[in-house]
Write an enzyme that holds these catalytic residues in place. Structure first.
Site, mmCIF file in Angstrom:
data_model
loop_
_atom_site.group_PDB
_atom_site.id
_atom_site.type_symbol
_atom_site.label_atom_id
_atom_site.label_comp_id
_atom_site.label_asym_id
_atom_site.label_seq_id
_atom_site.Cartn_x
_atom_site.Cartn_y
_atom_site.Cartn_z
ATOM 1 N N CYS A 1 -1.820 9.381 3.760
ATOM 2 C CA CYS A 1 -1.827 8.966 2.357
ATOM 3 C C CYS A 1 -3.114 9.411 1.697
ATOM 4 O O CYS A 1 -3.175 9.641 0.497
ATOM 5 C CB CYS A 1 -1.679 7.461 2.273
ATOM 6 S SG CYS A 1 -2.930 6.596 3.224
ATOM 7 N N GLU B 1 0.859 -1.182 0.000
ATOM 8 C CA GLU B 1 0.000 0.000 0.000
ATOM 9 C C GLU B 1 0.893 1.229 0.000
ATOM 10 O O GLU B 1 1.723 1.398 0.891
ATOM 11 C CB GLU B 1 -0.952 -0.041 1.200
ATOM 12 C CG GLU B 1 -2.031 -1.103 1.034
ATOM 13 C CD GLU B 1 -2.720 -1.048 -0.327
ATOM 14 O OE1 GLU B 1 -3.074 0.052 -0.789
ATOM 15 O OE2 GLU B 1 -2.885 -2.104 -0.967
#
Ligand code: NAD
Length: 546
Positions: A334, A300
């Site tokens: 993020c 990720e």
């Protein structure tokens, strides 16, 4: 070594309530404020302690150390940690392999129960964990609480998911056969988390790995090793057997990449930047001598997330969402909004009101619960300042655009808004990971969607509009892993918003979702011809629910 696979003996009496997300703490309540202040004072009295590397339950010290510092007071040492080197990879791997033989055969109910007990202890000590997060990575109280709450959620959710997966049946039973589908562990994994959700992501990837029966080498970020050491202490307290989690704080490029390359590393669970994720992807793909499997990577990575604001939107709600997504935890998520794509019809009024709101944001020491605090490190501070120089040439600075100096030398950067940015400008395309928002004008809804999709990333995005038709189009055409309608693009909740991105944002693993644990297991199909086992064996199979 255990000789019987016990993973089919889930006690039916397991007291399981349905999963619910951990509620947020209201720090406006005087009692909660008092408890948080007391927790910070308590943790401040424990700063600077040395923590061990833990391999196979053994405590080790290294000559080189990692010093974890408070980004608001860079002279303040939060914890002193061992520095794992390449020489520690083999011992850690052997300890994890040894533990795998028994842990992989430990009943899934016991493994899940360990997660539930860890969650209960964290809940009991949540203010203390919040205080560690505030001091180690600079989260204000609300952000720290969200990180702790998400940690508890991951433990509760993955425990239940492991039990659910264990109960899976094949859709078809052939006549004359017993057909079974079982999800078995992979082996030893490397868990490599980022610093920005140092509790939730670190604990989440670890918990998902071990609840499925894997064992791991956990390499926390050098910017947040103390919270990982605290989690390890807690796992030991709830009875985690030696070697199931091997805590090895170390630098990514040497220790981390050596673990990734080890021929017995079966999987890598990584969350972090695009550059490192791609490096791990490449390294893991290279077969090493003696390697007998294809390594699995769960990667990720970064984001460059957009919020589209249309002229028919509720402007107040859109401003709230953009400001919270861009400046919550200083844009160091993020999922942070770093691009507001605003319709030309409302562009000027939006920019005026955005400027007014952002000018009211307070920046200061997160221990005093100021809205925005420092960025994580000097390296990050320099990187963001470099982007401010680039941004000044690429648009009009509405707010900020500079550092904020304090007597303690904390890494503060003023919340920055840069308007009139072209969709292809560097600050519109590259992940900055700081409190910097680019505002881009769109000339139609088609234009807004095409700008939103013009980066290499595809993590989160949001759209503010009153139009059902536009929402429906965004559902199809806005190419991100986590899309939000008329709400901010940060703050994914476990279970409700399984999290993971498209394109260069990663392998879209959907942490906190129903598919996540599949990534930590392999499915084994077993077919038995009936009528060949003894009556006793048949009875036993029946009792075990086969
Ligand atoms: P990073 O990539 O610098 O580091 C992440 C981890 O990788 C750290 O533990 C680091 O020590 C390790 N590492 C570094 N080089 C390595 C190498 N060569 N081999 C193996 N391991 C190595 O990221 P960061 O600064 O800690 O975190 C911020 C980044 O993480 C941002 O890009 C952010 O978008 C991303 N992030 C993504 C998600 C998501 O779910 N997609 C969530 C949080 C953060």
């Amino acid at each position: 070594m255990a000789t019987v696979n016990l993973t089919h003996s889930v006690p039916s009496s397991l007291p399981l309530t349905p999963f619910v997300n951990e509620p947020f703490v209201d720090f406006a309540q005087p009692e909660n404020k008092r408890r948080m202040q007391a927790a910070i004072a308590d943790v401040q009295s424990k700063l600077g302690r040395e923590y061990d590397m833990i391999i196979g339950g053994k405590r080790l010290k290294t000559t080189g150390k990692i010093f974890s510092m408070n980004p608001a007071h860079p002279a303040e040492v939060i914890g002193v940690h061992q520095r794992a080197g390449t020489e520690h990879v083999e011992p850690a791997m052997q300890a994890a392999q040894a533990a795998f033989t028994t842990w992989s055969r430990t009943p899934v109910a016991d493994r899940a129960d360990l997660l539930f007990r860890a969650a209960a202890l964290i809940r009991e000590r949540s203010f203390e964990f919040c205080a560690w997060l505030t001091l180690e990575v600079g989260k204000n109280w609300g952000e720290a609480d969200a990180d702790v709450g998400e940690t508890i959620d991951f433990l509760e959710f993955y425990g239940r998911e492991a039990l659910r997966l264990h109960g899976t049946t094949t859709p078809i039973q052939l006549p004359g056969e017993r057909n079974q589908l079982r999800y078995v562990p992979l082996g030893v994994g490397a868990v490599i988390p980022p610093w920005n959700f140092p509790f939730a992501i670190m604990a989440g990837m670890t918990a998902a790995s071990i609840v499925c029966g894997n064992t791991v080498i956990l390499k926390p970020s050098v910017d947040a090793p103390t919270i990982a050491a605290k989690f390890m202490e807690l796992l030991e307290e709830v009875g985690l057997p030696d070697g199931v989690v091997n805590l090895c704080p170390g630098e990514g490029p040497d220790f981390g990449s050596a673990v990734v390359a080890h021929p017995q590393t079966r999987f890598i669970a990584f969350t972090g930047s695009k550059a490192v994720g791609l490096d791990i992807h490449e390294r893991a793909a290279k077969t090493q001598p003696g390697q007998i499997f294809i390594k699995r990577t769960i990667l990720e990575m970064g984001g460059k997330d957009s919020i589209i604001v249309e002229a028919d939107a509720d402007l107040d709600a859109a401003l709230d969402g953009v400001v919270a997504s861009a400046f919550g935890f200083n844009g160091q998520k993020c999922s942070a909004c770093s691009r507001a794509i605003v319709s030309a019809d409302i562009y000027d009024v939006f920019c005026d009101r955005l400027q007014e709101r952002v000018s009211k944001i307070k920046t200061g020491d997160p221990a005093e619960n100021v809205y925005t605090g420092p960025v994580i490190s000097e390296k990050s501070y320099r990187k963001v300042l470099d982007y401010l120089d680039i941004g000044k040439k690429e648009g009009t600075v509405l707010n900020g655009g500079h550092a904020i100096e304090t007597p303690e030398g904390g890494y503060y950067i003023a919340p920055t808004v840069i308007a009139d940015v072209a969709p292809t400008a560097r600050i519109a395309l590259e992940e900055i990971f700081g409190p910097v928002l680019a505002v881009i004008k769109s000339h139609s809804f088609d234009d807004a969607l095409s700008i939103a999709n013009n980066t290499e990333y595809g993590l989160t995005g949001a759209i503010y509009t009153g139009s059902r038709e536009k929402l429906d189009r965004a559902r199809e055409e806005f190419n991100v892993g986590n899309l939000y309608f008329n709400r901010k693009c940060t703050g994914a909740m476990v279970g409700a918003h399984p999290f993971g991105g498209f394109n260069m944002s990663g392998t879209d693993s959907k942490a906190g979702g129903p598919d996540y644990l599949l990534l930590f297991t392999q499915a084994k199909s077993v077919a038995e011809k009936l009528g060949h086992a003894s009556p006793a064996a048949e009875k036993q199979a029946e009792q075990m629910g086969m």
